[in-house]
Design a protein around this motif. Structure first.
Motif, PDB file in Angstrom:
ATOM      1  N   ASP A   5      -7.079  -8.221  -2.450  1.00 37.98           N
ATOM      2  CA  ASP A   5      -6.469  -8.036  -3.683  1.00 37.98           C
ATOM      3  C   ASP A   5      -5.728  -6.824  -3.542  1.00 37.98           C
ATOM      4  O   ASP A   5      -4.472  -6.785  -4.216  1.00 37.98           O
ATOM      5  N   GLY A   8      -2.689  -7.729  -1.217  1.00 39.07           N
ATOM      6  CA  GLY A   8      -1.517  -8.578  -2.153  1.00 39.07           C
ATOM      7  C   GLY A   8      -0.931  -7.622  -3.200  1.00 39.07           C
ATOM      8  O   GLY A   8       0.176  -7.947  -3.468  1.00 39.07           O
ATOM      9  N   SER A   9      -1.684  -6.513  -3.783  1.00 36.80           N
ATOM     10  CA  SER A   9      -0.800  -5.751  -4.808  1.00 36.80           C
ATOM     11  C   SER A   9       0.300  -4.963  -3.917  1.00 36.80           C
ATOM     12  O   SER A   9       1.379  -4.785  -4.571  1.00 36.80           O
ATOM     13  N   GLU A  10      -0.090  -4.491  -2.727  1.00 36.58           N
ATOM     14  CA  GLU A  10       0.655  -3.640  -2.123  1.00 36.58           C
ATOM     15  C   GLU A  10       2.048  -4.541  -1.734  1.00 36.58           C
ATOM     16  O   GLU A  10       3.319  -4.274  -1.622  1.00 36.58           O
ATOM     17  N   PHE A  11       1.752  -5.842  -1.263  1.00 34.12           N
ATOM     18  CA  PHE A  11       2.738  -6.725  -0.907  1.00 34.12           C
ATOM     19  C   PHE A  11       3.593  -6.990  -2.253  1.00 34.12           C
ATOM     20  O   PHE A  11       5.078  -7.095  -2.047  1.00 34.12           O
ATOM     21  N   GLU A  12       3.175  -7.229  -3.292  1.00 35.40           N
ATOM     22  CA  GLU A  12       3.984  -7.532  -4.538  1.00 35.40           C
ATOM     23  C   GLU A  12       4.770  -6.362  -4.872  1.00 35.40           C
ATOM     24  O   GLU A  12       5.709  -6.367  -5.284  1.00 35.40           O
ATOM     25  N   GLU A  13       4.277  -5.048  -4.796  1.00 33.68           N
ATOM     26  CA  GLU A  13       4.930  -4.051  -4.876  1.00 33.68           C
ATOM     27  C   GLU A  13       6.092  -3.806  -3.792  1.00 33.68           C
ATOM     28  O   GLU A  13       7.247  -3.435  -4.346  1.00 33.68           O
ATOM     29  N   VAL A  15       7.822  -6.208  -2.250  1.00 27.63           N
ATOM     30  CA  VAL A  15       8.706  -7.371  -2.776  1.00 27.63           C
ATOM     31  C   VAL A  15       9.619  -6.869  -3.980  1.00 27.63           C
ATOM     32  O   VAL A  15      10.661  -6.820  -4.012  1.00 27.63           O
ATOM     33  N   ARG A  16       8.970  -6.112  -5.213  1.00 24.51           N
ATOM     34  CA  ARG A  16       9.694  -5.667  -6.061  1.00 24.51           C
ATOM     35  C   ARG A  16      10.643  -4.406  -5.831  1.00 24.51           C
ATOM     36  O   ARG A  16      11.798  -4.727  -6.370  1.00 24.51           O
ATOM     37  N   TYR A  17      10.193  -3.648  -5.005  1.00 25.69           N
ATOM     38  CA  TYR A  17      10.916  -2.543  -4.685  1.00 25.69           C
ATOM     39  C   TYR A  17      12.184  -3.284  -3.745  1.00 25.69           C
ATOM     40  O   TYR A  17      13.378  -2.766  -4.115  1.00 25.69           O
ATOM     41  N   LYS A  20      14.349  -5.218  -6.560  1.00 24.91           N
ATOM     42  CA  LYS A  20      14.798  -4.305  -7.797  1.00 24.91           C
ATOM     43  C   LYS A  20      15.582  -3.264  -7.520  1.00 24.91           C
ATOM     44  O   LYS A  20      16.375  -2.617  -8.276  1.00 24.91           O
TER      45      LYS A  20
END
Length: 201
Positions: A5, A8-13, A15-17, A20
């Motif tokens: 988890d 996964g959370s770090e990867f999503e962060e 990708v968002r960075y 965006k």
């Protein structure tokens, strides 16, 4: 599961960075470089005042390479929400160790009245070695223009002395104001102006 988890959370962060922040910043900086001559005829100043906080140095250096204009941009203009305009020197590389054209060392620490007295340029709040504060965008451009001219004058002096010593011919081109003049100081540091250079306003 907690580790998965977390990853996964770090990867999503990340990708968002990149989606965006990083990519929009790249596009914004590239557009600012394309429009640089609308800011100043030298093409050495870009206006990033509408950007807010964003990564820009990496994008600037990479975009210059893409456009085959490496080293052209010397200054960037920013605007702070507090109402302060800022002029930043552009570094030679990704680090901030060497600046393409730094603020003159005699200017460091000068406040409004002192800087105005020696330069004739109004609306200065404070001069820092890397980035300086002004009340108006026009003052940012005026100071950058003055530094570009000082750098050009220094380049002319060095090349004229060289041509006299070896008999070679030198010519002044429209790219003259965009040439870096590294002066090696003791301890290996580099500056573009000798410490005893007088500011001839």
């Amino acid at each position: 599961m907690e580790a998965i988890d977390l990853v996964g959370s770090e990867f999503e962060e990340i990708v968002r960075y990149y989606g965006k922040v990083w990519l929009p910043a790249k596009l914004f900086v590239k557009q600012a470089i394309v429009n640089c001559k609308k800011v100043h005829s030298s093409g050495a100043i870009i206006d990033l005042s509408q950007s807010g906080e964003m990564p820009w140095i990496e994008h600037l250096i990479n975009t210059e390479k893409e456009l085959n204009i490496e080293g052209q941009i010397k200054f960037a203009i920013f605007y702070d929400v507090s109402g302060i305009w800022r002029l930043s020197c552009v570094p030679q590389s990704y680090s901030l160790d060497v600046l393409r054209i730094p603020f003159h060392p005699d200017w460091h620490g000068l406040s409004y009245s002192a800087f105005c007295d020696i330069s004739g340029i109004p609306d200065c709040i404070y001069i820092h070695p890397l980035i300086s504060d002004f009340e108006t965008r026009e003052s940012c451009i005026a100071v950058a223009e003055k530094l570009i001219q000082l750098n050009s004058d220094r380049y002319l002096t060095l090349n004229k002395a060289h041509s006299i010593s070896d008999g070679s011919f030198y010519s002044v081109t429209d790219q003259l104001s965009l040439v870096e003049i590294p002066i090696i100081q003791p301890k290996g540091s580099m500056k573009f102006f000798p410490l005893d250079l007088k500011v001839g306003f």
